[in-house]
Each structure stands twice: as C-alpha cells, then as structure tokens.
Scaffold this motif. Structure first.
Motif, short mmCIF file in Angstrom:
data_model
loop_
_atom_site.label_atom_id
_atom_site.label_comp_id
_atom_site.label_asym_id
_atom_site.label_seq_id
_atom_site.Cartn_x
_atom_site.Cartn_y
_atom_site.Cartn_z
N HIS A 18 37.09 40.43 28.07
CA HIS A 18 37.42 40.29 29.23
C HIS A 18 36.53 40.69 30.42
O HIS A 18 35.80 41.73 30.15
CB HIS A 18 38.78 41.13 29.18
CG HIS A 18 39.75 40.96 30.37
ND1 HIS A 18 39.70 40.89 31.41
CD2 HIS A 18 41.14 40.50 29.88
CE1 HIS A 18 40.67 40.54 32.22
NE2 HIS A 18 41.69 40.31 31.29
N LEU A 19 36.52 40.02 31.20
CA LEU A 19 35.74 40.36 32.42
C LEU A 19 36.49 41.55 33.28
O LEU A 19 37.67 41.85 33.13
CB LEU A 19 35.66 39.22 33.42
CG LEU A 19 34.70 38.08 32.91
CD1 LEU A 19 34.71 36.92 33.80
CD2 LEU A 19 33.25 38.40 32.26
N GLU A 20 35.60 42.23 34.06
CA GLU A 20 36.20 43.22 35.05
C GLU A 20 37.16 42.40 35.81
O GLU A 20 36.94 41.55 36.43
CB GLU A 20 35.11 43.69 35.72
CG GLU A 20 35.70 44.69 36.52
CD GLU A 20 35.82 46.25 36.04
OE1 GLU A 20 36.64 46.89 36.57
OE2 GLU A 20 35.42 46.49 34.81
N PRO A 21 38.39 43.01 35.89
CA PRO A 21 39.31 42.10 36.84
C PRO A 21 39.24 42.10 38.14
O PRO A 21 39.74 41.26 38.80
CB PRO A 21 40.67 42.85 36.27
CG PRO A 21 40.38 44.28 35.75
CD PRO A 21 38.93 44.15 35.52
N GLY A 22 38.79 43.04 38.99
CA GLY A 22 38.52 43.28 40.27
C GLY A 22 39.83 43.68 40.86
O GLY A 22 40.52 44.45 40.25
#
Length: 123
Positions: A18-22
């Motif tokens: 999962h990417l960093e959600p921001g």
C-alpha cells in the motif's frame, strides 16, 4: 537474576502492499448526544449541512451513533482531539452543567460521529 524489562525488545517491521495514503479526504467531529444535546442529529442524512461555530459550512457524508465503550469512540477521540473519550465526555458533561443541565443531559453510553466533506462551502 536478569530483569526482563531491561532486555531490549525487537520491533517487527510489517510490510504492506500500500502506498502512503496522504491527507484525509474527509473530516469528522464527535458530538455528545442526550435529551438536551444534538437530538436533531439522529435524523441527519448525507447531503445535510453542518455549520461550525466559526460559520464554516460542510456537507455531511455520514452520521453514526458510536458506543463509548468498545474502543472505536476512544480511538476517534484521540485522533481528532488528542484526548481519550473519557476526557472528551467529561468536558461535554462539564459544559452541560455550566449551561444549567443535570449530569444526565448527555448519554454516558453513546456519542455521535459526524463525517463531513473537508472543503468548506459558502453559506
């Protein structure tokens, strides 16, 4: 005899795909509920408008009743306000008493979780 608390613990690194959600795309507040507080919110629905004390309007996405016991309300309170739900409820009850209500004016069992669109809209 060695003390167990002096042994450094190894923290695990758990990987996730999962990417960093921001930044959050929505926001929320918790509200007390009771005979003297926020009863109109029980029937609130998506698309209604929440007007903050400072005059900012936001579009309601969801309103849910949350049990105070069980962990979710405490987590939400700590995320939003930096205090436990017990601390939050104490403040609500103190404010209720200052306004002349009894301590039972606010439910000790439930509160409201109001999720709204982050962008304020002009009233």
């Amino acid at each position: 005899m060695a003390k167990f608390d002096s042994i450094p613990s190894r923290k695990r690194v758990l990987k996730v795909n999962h990417l960093e959600p921001g930044a959050f795309q929505m926001d929320y507040i918790l509200l007390p509920i009771g005979y003297a507080y926020n009863s109109e919110w029980v029937t609130a629905k998506k698309g209604d408008v929440v007007r903050m004390h400072d005059g900012a309007d936001h579009v309601v996405y969801s309103v849910r009743m949350v049990k105070v016991k069980g962990g979710l309300a405490d987590l939400l309170s700590r995320l939003r306000y930096g205090i436990s739900i017990a601390g939050c409820m104490q403040r609500w009850k103190d404010n209720a008493r200052l306004e002349g209500h009894t301590k039972d004016a606010i439910s000790s069992d439930e509160c409201l979780w109001v999720v709204y669109e982050k962008e304020a809209r002009e009233g």
